[in-house]
Structure formats: structure tokens, C-alpha cells
Design a protein around this motif. Structure first.
Motif, mmCIF file in Angstrom:
data_model
loop_
_atom_site.group_PDB
_atom_site.id
_atom_site.type_symbol
_atom_site.label_atom_id
_atom_site.label_comp_id
_atom_site.label_asym_id
_atom_site.label_seq_id
_atom_site.Cartn_x
_atom_site.Cartn_y
_atom_site.Cartn_z
ATOM 1 N N LYS A 90 -121.840 37.918 -76.516
ATOM 2 C CA LYS A 90 -121.507 37.750 -74.590
ATOM 3 C C LYS A 90 -122.056 36.639 -74.116
ATOM 4 O O LYS A 90 -121.608 35.707 -73.157
ATOM 5 C CB LYS A 90 -121.647 39.103 -74.088
ATOM 6 N N ARG A 91 -123.524 36.593 -74.158
ATOM 7 C CA ARG A 91 -124.587 35.883 -73.301
ATOM 8 C C ARG A 91 -123.940 34.840 -73.658
ATOM 9 O O ARG A 91 -124.094 33.361 -73.082
ATOM 10 C CB ARG A 91 -125.883 35.969 -73.767
ATOM 11 N N GLU A 126 -116.654 37.018 -73.852
ATOM 12 C CA GLU A 126 -117.807 37.531 -72.768
ATOM 13 C C GLU A 126 -116.980 39.573 -72.669
ATOM 14 O O GLU A 126 -118.017 39.715 -72.461
ATOM 15 C CB GLU A 126 -117.604 36.598 -71.713
ATOM 16 N N GLN A 175 -123.716 30.757 -63.629
ATOM 17 C CA GLN A 175 -123.773 31.758 -64.768
ATOM 18 C C GLN A 175 -124.309 32.868 -64.044
ATOM 19 O O GLN A 175 -125.290 32.644 -63.436
ATOM 20 C CB GLN A 175 -124.719 30.402 -65.873
ATOM 21 N N GLU A 228 -121.236 33.214 -71.992
ATOM 22 C CA GLU A 228 -121.519 33.504 -70.415
ATOM 23 C C GLU A 228 -121.701 31.417 -70.244
ATOM 24 O O GLU A 228 -121.787 31.459 -69.414
ATOM 25 C CB GLU A 228 -122.190 34.421 -69.661
ATOM 26 N N HIS A 240 -120.193 29.014 -68.912
ATOM 27 C CA HIS A 240 -119.292 28.677 -67.352
ATOM 28 C C HIS A 240 -120.083 28.366 -66.627
ATOM 29 O O HIS A 240 -121.118 26.864 -67.290
ATOM 30 C CB HIS A 240 -119.948 30.459 -66.607
#
Length: 292
Positions: free
Chosen positions: A182-183, A262, A194, A186, A189
């Protein structure tokens, strides 16, 4: 209000609850599946109630977070479309829905002290994450993983199924894998959109964490599939599911490096290959129960 207005309001309330995120709650069924207890109707009913209670709890957390962040979300290019940020749902209506969900979750878990405790801990940890701890490196992902582990425990300890040590270990590592993925997702972005915590996560470090958790998951699941415990319960044929698990994790990591991952629930449903892997694993797992 006209019928169309009522329909729009109901749809907005449904979006506010984020029902697609309920997919994460299938962790509750892991103990039932691996202990081969699906033929015990009272136990199945208890696990199903635990699943529904976690659906209420997870939606409650999302509503409270959106209620708290509605002003900031209204300025975000994507989050401004959320029901509260866009004004499709009023803050008062959102809090009323949150109250209903809290009461419903309590009613579903009533009389089960362990399940009530796990639900309460789940809500508290998620609120602590959203309201501050999401900015602390490693702690943030650990809290994401704890949500999966609490679901797993709700489907085992809370309903009287002894959790397998292999199930707990594999569940922990795959939860951490999903959290670090997930991180990583991200980081794709735009710089201004972010999370602040990503400043403390160099890309190489995230890749290391993801690779380590993937390796740990595959090893622990492989050891379980070849263990005496699996031999006794599944006839030694659980090993045929290992290649599917390996493929699924490699495919998910591939998708993450394309900017997905994400939103775990949505991205699992979006990729037909991941869906096929999940169905294939389930089919093989069930087949091991009859192919002795």
C-alpha cells in the motif's frame, strides 16, 4: 424529497460505508476454512456474525475518518468526491449512520466477550492510526497489519477454534506484505498528494520490506503445506496450492509496481488474474478435502 433524490442519498450513504472494503473481512473465515469446520452449522453462524460485525466496525471507522477529514478532503483533487467532502451527505447524517453501525456491530457480537474486545480494539487502533500514528514509519504499517490479524483472531479464538501457529504466522506476514505494498503504491502519486510518512520510506527500503514479507509468507505457507498438521488435516495434498500462492503474490507485487495496490480490496477485484488465482486456490483447497 423526490424518489431520485432519495436514491442519490442512499447511494451516497452506501459509498460512505465503502462496502468494497468488506472484502478484507474474509480473513474472519480463515480459521473456519483451515480447521475444516464448515459442516458445523452453529460455528458457521458464529463466524458469519463475526464477519458482519467487522463489516459494521470497518464502515464505522471509515465514516468517522471521513467526518473528521471532510474539510481537508474537500480541497483534495480526488478525495473531494467523497460523500461528506462533496456535500452529498451531511455531517449529522454521517454521524447518525455511524451510530447505527456501532449499535448493530454491538448487537451482532453481544454475549461474546472476546469478539466484543477484538472489535473494540480494532476500532481504537484504526482511529489511532487515522488520527496520528499513520505518520510514524513502520508503526503505520504494523497497525494496518494488526487489523487483518484481529479479523483472523475473531474467526478463531472468538468462536472457539484453536488458531494454528502456521495460520497466525502466514496471516501476519501477508498482512505486512499488503501494508508495505500500500505504501509503495502511494509513492506513485504526484509529489503534492503523497502521504507525509512517505518522506521516511526510501523506495529501496519499501522494496526490501515487500520482498522480505513476500519471502516470509511463501516460506511459512510452504512449511505449513508440508507439515504434519497439514498432512493430518488435508491429506498432504495442500502442497498443490503453493504454486498458486506464489503466483498470486508475484502478480500482486507486479501490479503494485504499476501504481496499484493502494486500495487492497478494489485492486484485488480489478485484476482478473488475481481473481482467477484466488478462485483456483479455493477450488484446490476444497478439492484436497475430498481427494484423499
Amino acid at each position: 424529497m423526490t424518489a431520485s433524490t432519495h436514491a442519490r442519498t442512499l447511494l451516497a450513504l452506501l459509498r460512505l460505508m465503502r462496502p468494497h472494503q468488506w472484502l478484507k473481512n474474509v480473513f474472519v473465515f480463515a480459521g473456519l476454512l483451515f480447521s475444516q469446520s464448515w459442516h458445523r452449522a452453529p460455528l458457521v453462524e458464529q463466524v458469519l456474525l463475526a464477519f458482519l460485525a467487522f463489516c459494521c466496525a470497518s464502515s464505522l471507522v471509515y465514516i468517522l475518518n471521513d467526518w473528521r477529514d471532510r474539510a481537508a478532503d474537500a480541497l483534495h483533487p480526488v478525495k473531494r468526491l467523497r460523500p461528506l467532502a462533496s456535500g452529498a451527505v451531511t455531517p449529522q447524517t454521517a454521524l447518525a449512520l455511524a451510530t447505527v453501525l456501532a449499535l448493530l456491530g454491538l448487537a451482532l457480537a453481544w454475549g461474546q466477550l472476546v469478539l466484543l474486545s477484538l472489535l473494540g480494539l480494532y476500532v481504537l487502533l484504526n482511529l489511532a492510526y487515522s488520527w496520528g500514528l499513520k505518520h510514524v514509519p513502520v508503526i503505520d504499517v504494523s497497525l494496518i497489519a494488526s487489523g487483518f490479524m484481529l479479523r483472523l483472531l475473531a474467526g478463531t479464538v472468538a468462536v472457539g477454534i484453536p488458531p494454528s501457529r502456521w495460520l497466525l504466522l502466514t496471516g501476519l506476514f501477508i498482512a505486512l506484505f499488503l501494508g508495505f505494498c500500500k505504501r509503495k503504491a502511494e509513492t506513485f502519486h504526484a509529489p503534492g498528494q503523497q502521504r507525509a510518512v512517505l518522506e521516511h520510506y526510501p523506495p529501496a527500503l519499501l522494496d526490501t520490506y515487500i520482498a522480505a514479507m513476500m519471502t516470509a509468507t511463501i516460506i511459512t505457507y510452504g512449511l505449513y503445506a508440508t507439515s504434519i498438521e497439514a498432512l493430518q488435516q488435508h491429506g498432504g495434498r495442500l502442497i498443490y496450492t503453493v504454486p498458486v500462492v506464489v503466483f498470486g503474490m508475484l502478480r500482486y507485487a507486479f501490479q503494485v509496481h504499476r501504481g496499484r495496490g493502494e486500495d487492497v480490496a478494489r485492486d484485488l477485484l480489478r485484476d482478473p488474474w488475481l481473481l482467477a488465482a484466488g478462485l483456483c486456490w479455493l477450488g484446490l483447497f476444497i478439492a484436497t478435502q475430498f481427494w484423499r
